[in-house]
Design an enzyme around this catalytic site. Structure first.
Site, PDB file in Angstrom:
ATOM      1  N   ASP A  58       4.678   1.208   0.111  1.00  6.69           N
ATOM      2  CA  ASP A  58       4.939   1.841  -1.618  1.00  6.69           C
ATOM      3  C   ASP A  58       5.208   3.352  -1.331  1.00  6.69           C
ATOM      4  O   ASP A  58       4.337   3.863  -1.594  1.00  6.69           O
ATOM      5  CB  ASP A  58       4.117   0.885  -2.117  1.00  6.69           C
ATOM      6  CG  ASP A  58       3.984   1.620  -4.091  1.00  6.69           C
ATOM      7  OD1 ASP A  58       4.540   2.205  -4.345  1.00  6.69           O
ATOM      8  OD2 ASP A  58       3.267   1.569  -4.507  1.00  6.69           O
ATOM      9  N   LYS A  60       7.338   4.677  -3.402  1.00  4.87           N
ATOM     10  CA  LYS A  60       8.590   5.024  -4.669  1.00  4.87           C
ATOM     11  C   LYS A  60       9.198   6.076  -4.330  1.00  4.87           C
ATOM     12  O   LYS A  60       9.793   7.738  -4.648  1.00  4.87           O
ATOM     13  CB  LYS A  60       7.653   5.262  -5.533  1.00  4.87           C
ATOM     14  CG  LYS A  60       6.672   4.847  -6.100  1.00  4.87           C
ATOM     15  CD  LYS A  60       5.630   4.574  -7.378  1.00  4.87           C
ATOM     16  CE  LYS A  60       4.760   3.909  -7.468  1.00  4.87           C
ATOM     17  NZ  LYS A  60       3.594   3.710  -6.933  1.00  4.87           N
ATOM     18  N   ASP A  63      14.992  10.240  -3.942  1.00  2.00           N
ATOM     19  CA  ASP A  63      15.100  11.527  -3.933  1.00  2.00           C
ATOM     20  C   ASP A  63      17.152  11.422  -3.735  1.00  2.00           C
ATOM     21  O   ASP A  63      17.429  10.410  -4.421  1.00  2.00           O
ATOM     22  CB  ASP A  63      14.726  12.349  -2.030  1.00  2.00           C
ATOM     23  CG  ASP A  63      15.145  13.391  -2.120  1.00  2.00           C
ATOM     24  OD1 ASP A  63      15.513  14.238  -2.294  1.00  2.00           O
ATOM     25  OD2 ASP A  63      13.300  14.287  -1.966  1.00  2.00           O
TER      26      ASP A  63
HETATM   27  O1  O7M Z   1      -4.359  -3.009  -9.081  1.00  2.00           O
HETATM   28  P1  O7M Z   1      -4.682  -1.323  -8.773  1.00  2.00           P
HETATM   29  O2  O7M Z   1      -4.065  -1.048 -10.669  1.00  2.00           O
HETATM   30  O3  O7M Z   1      -5.957  -0.807  -7.959  1.00  2.00           O
HETATM   31  O4  O7M Z   1      -3.574  -1.161  -8.043  1.00  2.00           O
HETATM   32  C1  O7M Z   1      -1.981  -1.056  -8.413  1.00  2.00           C
HETATM   33  C2  O7M Z   1      -0.582  -0.785  -7.605  1.00  2.00           C
HETATM   34  O5  O7M Z   1      -0.179  -0.917  -7.694  1.00  2.00           O
HETATM   35  C3  O7M Z   1      -1.414   1.169  -7.079  1.00  2.00           C
HETATM   36  O6  O7M Z   1      -1.274   1.037  -5.672  1.00  2.00           O
HETATM   37  C4  O7M Z   1      -0.331   1.230  -7.875  1.00  2.00           C
HETATM   38  O7  O7M Z   1       0.137   2.882  -7.535  1.00  2.00           O
HETATM   39  C5  O7M Z   1       0.616  -0.049  -7.952  1.00  2.00           C
HETATM   40  N1  O7M Z   1       1.841   0.069  -9.146  1.00  2.00           N
HETATM   41  C6  O7M Z   1       0.875   0.373 -10.733  1.00  2.00           C
HETATM   42  O8  O7M Z   1      -0.319   0.394 -10.689  1.00  2.00           O
HETATM   43  N2  O7M Z   1       2.292   0.855 -11.776  1.00  2.00           N
HETATM   44  C7  O7M Z   1       2.951   0.574 -11.637  1.00  2.00           C
HETATM   45  O9  O7M Z   1       3.925   0.696 -12.794  1.00  2.00           O
HETATM   46  C8  O7M Z   1       3.853   0.411  -9.603  1.00  2.00           C
HETATM   47  C9  O7M Z   1       2.778   0.218  -8.751  1.00  2.00           C
HETATM   48  C10 O7M Z   1       3.209   0.251  -8.086  1.00  2.00           C
HETATM   49  O10 O7M Z   1       3.584  -0.542  -7.056  1.00  2.00           O
HETATM   50  O11 O7M Z   1       4.454   0.534  -7.683  1.00  2.00           O
HETATM   51  C11 O7M Z   1       5.738   0.059  -7.144  1.00  2.00           C
END
Ligand code: O7M
Length: 211
Positions: A58, A60, A63
């Site tokens: 992950d 994201k 670029d």
């Molecule tokens: O269950 P949590 O809230 O502790 O964690 C959620 C995980 O999903 C954390 O790694 C976030 O960075 C990710 N995430 C989101 O919470 N919201 C989003 O919109 C997108 C992500 C994600 O995983 O994107 C790929």
């Protein structure tokens, strides 16, 4: 059956391995992002390899196409099975991530809409829908959509059809796992599991309620 993906956002290598080991029988994949990789380095990938679970990077990725290509090549060379990229950068940049993933027999998922409150500032008003369309055009394997807004998942499902939807935001961010599991292909869960007194038991509980 809706998958359960562990979001392993801890900073300590030993804790990461121990949480992953205790959850392994109940989860379908592990998502690793900047918090863990910046703390431990990429060697965490080999530490988790014995669990034989898909590892999702992950990062994201967001670029220009050439830099996206370099990042994704590094991701798959490190042993990851999938990568998560942003779609707002445009089709050329997102498609590059998909192409590199597929060349490595891996998968690429595009973030269509995020789960936090501020996500509505830019993703609403048609942007998330356009990103979901882009994910289809670019032949991505699926999208990321917010468990905090089930109605938005339903809307994005209309666009992506049978493509996978993975959804973060259950538990700590307020999303209801029961409700969301019916709408998506996988729920992504971090804090509710790794901050639990017994992460394995919490993963088992979540694995039972998923549809
Ligand atoms: O269950 P949590 O809230 O502790 O964690 C959620 C995980 O999903 C954390 O790694 C976030 O960075 C990710 N995430 C989101 O919470 N919201 C989003 O919109 C997108 C992500 C994600 O995983 O994107 C790929």
């Amino acid at each position: 059956m809706t998958e359960l993906i562990l979001s392993l956002d801890v900073l300590d290598r030993k804790q990461a391995v121990s949480v992953a080991e205790s959850c392994a029988p109940f989860i379908d994949a592990i998502k690793i992002g900047y918090p863990l990789v910046l703390s431990t380095g990429l060697s965490i990938v080999s530490d988790l390899a014995d669990l034989a679970l898909p590892l999702i990077a992950d990062f994201k990725v967001a670029d220009i196409p050439n830099t996206n290509r370099l990042i994704c090549e590094a991701v798959f060379s490190a042993g990851f099975d999938a990568v998560i990229a942003h779609g707002f950068v445009g089709a050329d940049a997102a498609r590059t991530c998909v192409e590199v993933a597929h060349r490595h027999s891996g998968a690429a998922y595009i973030v269509a809409e995020m789960s936090h409150p501020g996500a509505t500032e830019f993703f609403h008003g048609g942007v998330a829908e356009r990103i979901a369309e882009l994910a289809v055009t670019c032949r991505a394997d699926g999208i990321i959509a917010p468990a905090t807004r089930p109605e938005r998942i339903a809307r994005l499902r209309e666009i992506v059809g049978s493509k996978a939807i993975y959804s973060p935001g259950v538990g700590a961010q307020g999303g209801d796992p029961d409700e969301v599991a019916r709408l998506v292909d996988g729920i992504i869960v971090g804090r509710s599991i790794y901050e639990a007194e017994n992460p394995g038991a919490e993963a088992e509980r979540l694995s039972r309620i998923r549809r």
